[in-house]
Design a protein around this motif. Structure first.
Motif, PDB file in Angstrom:
ATOM      1  N   ALA A  82       0.827  -1.211   0.000  1.00  0.00           N
ATOM      2  CA  ALA A  82       0.000   0.000   0.000  1.00  0.00           C
ATOM      3  C   ALA A  82       0.863   1.263   0.000  1.00  0.00           C
ATOM      4  N   ILE A  83       1.932   1.271   0.785  1.00  0.00           N
ATOM      5  CA  ILE A  83       2.835   2.414   0.820  1.00  0.00           C
ATOM      6  C   ILE A  83       3.522   2.599  -0.531  1.00  0.00           C
ATOM      7  N   ALA A  95       1.032   4.027  -2.985  1.00  0.00           N
ATOM      8  CA  ALA A  95       0.771   5.433  -2.672  1.00  0.00           C
ATOM      9  C   ALA A  95       1.929   6.325  -3.117  1.00  0.00           C
ATOM     10  N   ALA A 107       1.858   6.582  -6.905  1.00  0.00           N
ATOM     11  CA  ALA A 107       0.746   7.447  -7.323  1.00  0.00           C
ATOM     12  C   ALA A 107       1.059   8.917  -7.059  1.00  0.00           C
ATOM     13  N   ALA A 108       1.641   9.230  -5.912  1.00  0.00           N
ATOM     14  CA  ALA A 108       1.992  10.620  -5.594  1.00  0.00           C
ATOM     15  C   ALA A 108       3.062  11.146  -6.546  1.00  0.00           C
TER      16      ALA A 108
END
Length: 68
Positions: free
Chosen positions: A31-32, A35, A38-39
């Motif tokens: 998940a990290i 993320a 995506a960022a």
């Protein structure tokens, strides 16, 4: 013996790497990572202020990303 090692590395595919990562990473780690990707992707795609855009352009080149 070297040929056997070269053959093994040549047969290593993206699918194999994904399977290895799936087996060794935990849910929160995945998940990290998603993320962060995506960022970074949002930042690289939508930030168009000229000075910031130029610095990100240089960062992409230093990271080995060919963009033109």
């Amino acid at each position: 013996m070297k040929k056997d090692t070269d053959t093994k590395h040549a047969a290593d595919s993206v699918h194999d790497r994904i399977e290895r990562a799936r087996a060794s990473l935990t849910g929160p780690q995945i998940a990290i990572a998603v993320a962060l990707v995506a960022a970074l992707g949002f930042t690289l795609l939508f930030v168009q202020d000229p000075m910031l855009h130029d610095s990100l352009h240089n960062f992409r080149h230093s990271a080995g990303i060919t963009c033109h």
